[in-house]
Design a protein around this motif. Structure first.
Motif, short mmCIF file in Angstrom:
data_model
loop_
_atom_site.label_atom_id
_atom_site.label_comp_id
_atom_site.label_asym_id
_atom_site.label_seq_id
_atom_site.Cartn_x
_atom_site.Cartn_y
_atom_site.Cartn_z
N LEU A 296 78.62 -38.40 9.86
CA LEU A 296 79.37 -37.80 11.12
C LEU A 296 79.46 -36.26 10.65
N GLY A 297 79.37 -35.96 9.62
CA GLY A 297 79.68 -34.63 9.14
C GLY A 297 78.51 -33.43 9.36
N GLY A 298 77.26 -34.20 9.87
CA GLY A 298 76.07 -33.51 10.04
C GLY A 298 74.91 -33.48 9.03
N VAL A 299 74.06 -32.66 9.16
CA VAL A 299 72.81 -32.59 8.27
C VAL A 299 73.30 -32.38 6.77
N LEU A 300 73.97 -31.15 6.68
CA LEU A 300 74.39 -30.53 5.49
C LEU A 300 75.00 -31.77 4.54
N ALA A 301 76.21 -32.21 5.38
CA ALA A 301 76.83 -33.33 4.61
C ALA A 301 76.12 -34.31 4.24
N ALA A 302 75.01 -35.07 5.03
CA ALA A 302 74.31 -36.04 4.59
C ALA A 302 73.38 -35.74 3.57
N GLN A 303 72.81 -34.63 3.48
CA GLN A 303 72.20 -34.17 2.63
C GLN A 303 72.84 -34.06 0.98
N GLY A 304 74.14 -33.54 1.40
CA GLY A 304 74.80 -33.32 -0.07
C GLY A 304 75.53 -34.82 -0.51
N PHE A 305 75.28 -35.72 0.54
CA PHE A 305 75.80 -37.25 -0.25
C PHE A 305 75.00 -37.79 -1.14
N ASN A 306 75.38 -38.00 -2.40
CA ASN A 306 74.50 -38.70 -3.40
C ASN A 306 74.76 -40.23 -3.41
N TYR A 307 73.71 -40.69 -2.67
CA TYR A 307 73.56 -42.38 -2.72
C TYR A 307 72.85 -43.00 -3.73
N LEU A 308 72.29 -42.09 -4.76
CA LEU A 308 71.44 -42.98 -5.66
C LEU A 308 72.20 -43.62 -6.79
N VAL A 309 73.32 -42.71 -7.05
CA VAL A 309 74.30 -43.54 -8.10
C VAL A 309 74.95 -44.77 -7.54
N PRO A 310 75.49 -44.82 -6.46
CA PRO A 310 76.21 -45.75 -5.94
C PRO A 310 75.23 -47.06 -5.52
N SER A 311 74.11 -46.76 -5.06
CA SER A 311 73.08 -47.76 -4.72
C SER A 311 72.57 -48.48 -5.96
N ALA A 312 72.30 -47.71 -6.85
CA ALA A 312 71.97 -48.09 -8.17
C ALA A 312 72.95 -49.11 -8.73
N MET A 313 74.29 -48.77 -8.65
CA MET A 313 75.28 -49.48 -9.24
C MET A 313 75.54 -50.69 -8.52
N ILE A 314 75.26 -50.92 -7.28
CA ILE A 314 75.32 -51.92 -6.36
C ILE A 314 74.28 -53.02 -6.55
#
Length: 536
Positions: free
Chosen positions: A54-72
């Motif tokens: 919802l925050g836009g392209v920059l916010a989406a690109q800045g979101f670190n999804y690798l660490v939480p997905s690996a933890m999951i």
């Protein structure tokens, strides 16, 4: 057997498996912690990803999804592996412990003063069904550490959002545990007892009906028995419905508690949205972790009913002997005596006694009393090494006498199985020698599988005379100081009867075994130099 004795027996059976139960508990705790963390982190991750989108392209690109997905993924693997290990260790330990309990309880049955008081059907259903009910309580032993671990990690995660939310969750957990303990006896105790009684009655009846199937067919009793079984089944179904209804009410309280926990954390939390979502789902996970423990508390009603029936089954334990009376140890060559007022008989080891009398005079009762199967009355006039049989434990009597009863009971196994019941460590040569003494060796050799021939349910594939002689061979193999024979030639022709008498006479002289024989047939009574007609 008191409840304390039953608890002690269970503790002894669990002892060797305690390490496995500890491992199962630790793995259950690890699986629960991973599950609660997985639930909370997944909610945090999904909410964070949605906000980033919802925050836009920059916010989406800045979101670190690798660490939480690996933890999951890691938490999912840990949860699955730990749950598998908990099931493996917990079920194995429970099954091994219950195998020990069954063996100990079977020993208890054999040590009662009146073995005839325990019916085969009732003993089988209790050793199978009621001990099976204990399996559920043992398998659920890791539920307590799992519940504690789940509650602990849930409280920690909700504390991060709000200490007050954490305290509210703690209070709710306490209320749900109290609810389970208070509701179980009120909603489930009666129906659990009814289920145990109805199911045991139904199974015991089926065992008895199966053993009497020829008579049922001969007298056309099947319709009446079907109606009786239908009534018993209806009672069982009704008890099960009442139990399921009570369980549903208790589970409904747990489900309601989960919803209240989520709503309370959501309302109380003042943290950011991500932490609030994590805390809400962690609270729900903590309540879910209680489900195994609450279900175990509910099932304790069935376990309590099973324990009560097991205590009752083994309750006729050997009665204590009068204080100050010394009990003889197992005699190596015991002397037996019969004191019947005007008749006094005393037999030294190796001597023989023949007893005859009209049917119903008590001849079989005398042999069963000597063998420790029937309780001895104090005024029965029977003595072993000058001590009244009423003062001697059945174990001592059973170590002194080997009985071949009038109605021989055989195992549903092979000839070898039935012979090796006599004592451990018997070789095939000893089995064949005993069969020769009993005049059954030729019959067994003619069978397709010899010693490994299956004799059928209770020896149904053998003739009456073969069952009798197999019982005699088993008594011969027991190697006891005294041999008790009750109508040993029943079902035999005169030629076989004479041959059996000769071989028994030779065996008794060679081994120095004493003999008490009850018979209406002169050929077998002639084994004893003295015969007495007594009315017991």
């Amino acid at each position: 057997m008191s409840r304390a004795d039953m608890d002690r027996l269970l503790a002894e059976a669990i002892g060797p498996e305690r390490r496995a139960f500890r491992i199962a508990g630790a793995l259950a705790a690890a699986a629960t912690i991973a599950a609660v963390l997985l639930l909370g982190l997944s909610g945090w991750f999904i909410t964070g990803a949605a906000l980033a989108g919802l925050g836009g392209v920059l916010a989406a690109q800045g979101f670190n999804y690798l660490v939480p997905s690996a933890m999951i993924r890691l938490l999912a693997i840990v949860r699955t592996t730990a749950r598998y290990g908990e099931r493996l260790y917990g079920h194995r330990a429970a099954l091994m412990a219950l195998a020990t309990v069954r063996a100990r309880l079977f020993e208890r049955i054999l040590s009662v003063r009146d073995v005839r008081a325990v019916s085969a059907g009732d003993a089988v259903t209790r050793l199978v069904q009621d001990i099976g009910a204990l399996e559920d309580s043992l398998v659920r032993k890791p539920a307590l550490p799992a519940a504690l671990a789940g509650a602990g990690i849930g409280l920690v995660l909700t504390w991060l959002a709000s200490p007050w939310a954490s305290l509210a969750l703690l209070a709710l957990i306490g209320v749900l545990v109290l609810w389970a303990h208070l509701a179980t006896p009120r909603l489930l105790a009666r129906s659990a007892t009814d289920i145990a009684a109805a199911l045991a009655w139904l199974k015991a009846g089926m065992v008895d009906y199966a053993s009497a199937s020829p008579e049922i067919l001969a007298y056309d009793l099947a319709p009446a028995i079907e109606r009786s079984l239908a009534n018993d089944t209806a009672e069982l179904d009704g008890a099960r419905r009442r139990f399921a209804r009570g369980e549903a009410i208790i589970d409904a309280g747990l489900t309601l508690g989960g919803g209240i926990a989520m709503g309370a954390v959501l309302v109380i939390s003042k943290a950011a949205l991500l932490m609030t979502v994590l805390a809400v789902l962690a609270g729900a996970g903590a309540i879910e972790a209680l489900s195994g423990y609450v279900r175990g508390v509910s099932r304790d009603a069935l376990v309590t009913a099973a324990l009560a029936r097991l205590e009752d089954m083994a309750g006729e334990r050997n009665a204590p002997v009068r204080a100050g009376k010394e009990i003889c140890s197992t005699p190596t060559r015991p002397i037996i005596a019969f004191d019947r007022g005007n008749l006094y008989l005393r037999r030294e080891p190796g001597e023989r006694l023949g007893i005859e009398g009209r049917s119903g005079s008590g001849k079989t009762s005398l042999l069963e009393t000597l063998a420790g199967i029937r309780p001895a009355e104090r005024q029965c006039g029977l003595y072993l090494d000058d001590q009244p049989l009423a003062d001697i434990q059945p174990e001592t009597l059973r170590a002194s006498f080997a009985l071949s009863p009038q109605d021989a009971q055989l195992l549903s196994g092979t000839v070898r199985d039935n012979l090796r019941v006599a004592r451990p460590g018997l070789s095939d040569e000893q089995l064949w020698a005993a069969l020769e003494v009993a005049c059954l060796a030729a019959d067994v050799r003619a069978m397709p599988h010899g010693l490994d021939q299956w004799v059928g349910d209770g020896g149904a594939r053998l003739s009456g005379g073969q069952r009798k002689r197999l019982s005699i061979a088993r008594a011969v193999l027991a190697g006891k100081p005294w041999l008790l024979l009750d109508e040993p030639s029943e079902g035999l022709d005169m030629v076989t009867e004479a041959r059996l008498a000769r071989r028994l006479d030779t065996w008794l002289r060679e081994t120095g075994t004493g003999l008490v024989v009850v018979s209406h047939r002169r050929a077998l009574l002639a084994l004893a130099r003295e015969q007495h007609r007594i009315n017991l």
